[in-house]
Design an enzyme around this catalytic site. Structure first.
Site, short mmCIF file in Angstrom:
data_model
loop_
_atom_site.label_atom_id
_atom_site.label_comp_id
_atom_site.label_asym_id
_atom_site.label_seq_id
_atom_site.Cartn_x
_atom_site.Cartn_y
_atom_site.Cartn_z
N ARG A 278 6.02 4.61 28.64
CA ARG A 278 5.67 3.51 27.73
C ARG A 278 4.39 2.86 28.21
NH1 ARG A 278 8.58 0.98 23.89
NH2 ARG A 278 10.46 2.04 24.57
N ARG A 392 4.02 11.31 26.17
CA ARG A 392 5.37 11.83 26.29
C ARG A 392 5.41 13.34 26.11
NH1 ARG A 392 8.34 7.05 22.84
NH2 ARG A 392 7.88 5.36 24.31
#
Length: 424
Positions: A278, A392
């Site tokens: 994140r 990701r």
RNA sequence: GGACAGGUGGCCGAGUGGCUUAAGGCGCACGCCUGGAAAGCGUGUGGUGGGGAAACUCACUCGCGGGUUCGAAUCCCGCCCUGUCCGCCA
């Protein structure tokens, strides 16, 4: 944004939609106020327009008399009075209008019938692809990346703060490779037009796609300028045709853009903070489609397949998750998340979010199309999806393709873009 | 950042306070004409909101927002955008 008419004709539908999002209680007073405002607004419009018609007629008569050199003093006095009355009414009308607009901008979109009611526990896995690798013996990506020397978290934090990363060497190159691979695929095989857009946008643009006025605290803003850093390319790309009328023949249309994305992640402090999970700034290729309302369900499936294809080419096992109403974003009517398996962290990571916004964004941004020459303009439907988000995907690539010695064997599709088959 | 010039309908373009409910042209649509087409002629051509079953009707809309006025495309103020030149700059 909703049509005013929803408050008149379809308020039960609206209530039901809020119920499914688990936000009935929150929005009930808003809806009630909206109904009252809409009614008073209409009454005021009628009153003010009546006065304006009278004023226009009066002015015409003044003009006629002046031309004939007749006396018009009495009419001029009457006009002055009308003008004062109109000014008063218009002020009130402006207030009501602004209040009502604020409500309509605040209400979330109505989710489609097939979207399950409830919060994220009602999310539904709709399909799975590939075989998730057993996590036993797998390292998390931040360990692999550190060992490979491709990710420099410390210096990212030094330069900007936590949540900002520096990619180095093969890591930097991998970012560039993914950008080229994804854009090439979408343009060559999926028919998207490539666009390169500003990442600093004005307020109206942020309202168009639904980030503002509600989510101000999630956005990075430029002080004194009323400019915002985009949280996704969806924002500039969807707004390309704001305040325009397209022709029916040119729909559907697809655009693909790479941009960095900036998110304050105000409500997410402490969650998934390690490694690449994140970030405040990350890179993403986004696909955006404009369609007619009739085509939008099939277009949503098509767009989602375009994103899934990338994961399949990369050989990353993933699943498609239908978000429940309560987990669906404010602007979205239906969202499929694509989650790729990361064996090192032992989780599925959201690498794409594919949504249809029905006409919610199109109303806010005023994007319409004319079905055929001479017909009334209608709002388009807008859709978008990540195709895909890099950090990701990089995490999944590293973890999925790691070898016992800490090197990473890259999938074949990346070899020409990387100039190598193995990292390490 | 400074100076100057601009922003009118899908496009071009006229319009310095009321005979403009935006002239005229181009484009587009339909009709007439034609064996068919072109040309010609005729008619119609934006958007939003209110009322109405509809026909229709009213209001708003000349970059945006204020102001002056009985009345603003037209006058005044602020802002935005575009062009040109200067400055600065990757």
């Amino acid at each position: 944004m909703h049509d005013y008419r929803v408050l008149r004709d379809d308020v039960e539908m609206l209530r039901g939609a809020m119920e499914r999002r688990g936000k009935r209680d929150q929005y009930e007073p808003v809806i009630a106020r909206g109904i009252a405002l809409d009614a008073s607004r209409r009454a005021m419009i009628q009153a003010v327009e009546e006065k304006k018609a009278a004023r226009n007629q009066n002015s015409q008569e003044v003009a006629r008399r002046k031309r004939n050199k007749e006396d018009a003093e009495e009419l001029i006095a009457a006009g002055r009075l009308l003008g004062e009355e109109i000014a008063g009414l218009e002020y009130e009308l402006g207030q009501s209008q602004a209040d009502l607009d604020a409500i309509l901008l605040d209400l979330p979109n109505v989710t489609l019938d097939e979207v399950p009611a409830g919060d994220e526990s009602a999310n539904r896995i709709e399909k799975s692809w590939g075989t998730p690798r057993d996590g036993a013996g797998c390292k998390p990506h931040w360990e692999l990346a550190a060992q490979l020397g491709i990710l420099d978290l410390e210096r990212g934090a030094k330069i900007s703060g936590s949540g900002f990363v520096v990619m180095r060497g093969a890591g930097a190159r991998l970012t560039r490779a993914l950008m080229n691979l994804f854009i090439d695929l979408h343009t060559r095989e999926h028919g998207y037009e490539e666009v390169w857009v500003p990442v600093l946008v004005n307020r109206r643009t942020m309202i168009g796609t639904g980030q503002l006025p509600k989510f101000e605290e999630d956005m990075y803003a430029i002080r004194d300028e009323e400019m915002y850093l985009v949280p996704t390319a969806e924002v500039p790309v969807t707004n390309l045709y704001r305040d325009e009328i397209l022709t029916g023949a040119e729909l559907p249309r697809g655009f693909v853009a790479y941009t960095p994305c900036f998110r304050r992640e105000a409500g997410a402090a402490g969650k998934d903070t390690r490694g690449l999970l994140r970030l405040h700034q990350f890179d993403k290729v986004e696909i955006v489609r404009y369609t007619t309302p009739e085509q939008s369900p099939e277009e949503h499936e098509r767009l989602t397949r375009h994103a899934e294809t990338l994961l399949e080419r990369l050989g990353l096992p993933y699943r498609r998750v239908l978000l429940a109403a309560g987990d669906t974003g404010q602007s979205s009517a239906k969202t499929w998340d694509l989650e790729a398996w990361a064996p090192g962290v032992g989780k599925y990571l959201e690498v794409s979010s594919c949504s249809t916004f029905t006409d919610y964004q199109a109303r806010r941004a005023n994007i319409r199309y004319r079905p055929a020459a001479g017909e009334k303009p209608r709002f388009v439907h807008t859709l978008n999806g990540s195709g895909l988000a890099f950090p990701r995907v990089i995490a999944c690539l590293l973890e999925h393709y790691q070898q016992p010695d800490g090197t990473v064997r890259l999938p074949e599709v990346l070899h020409p873009y990387m100039g190598t088959a193995v990292l390490g």
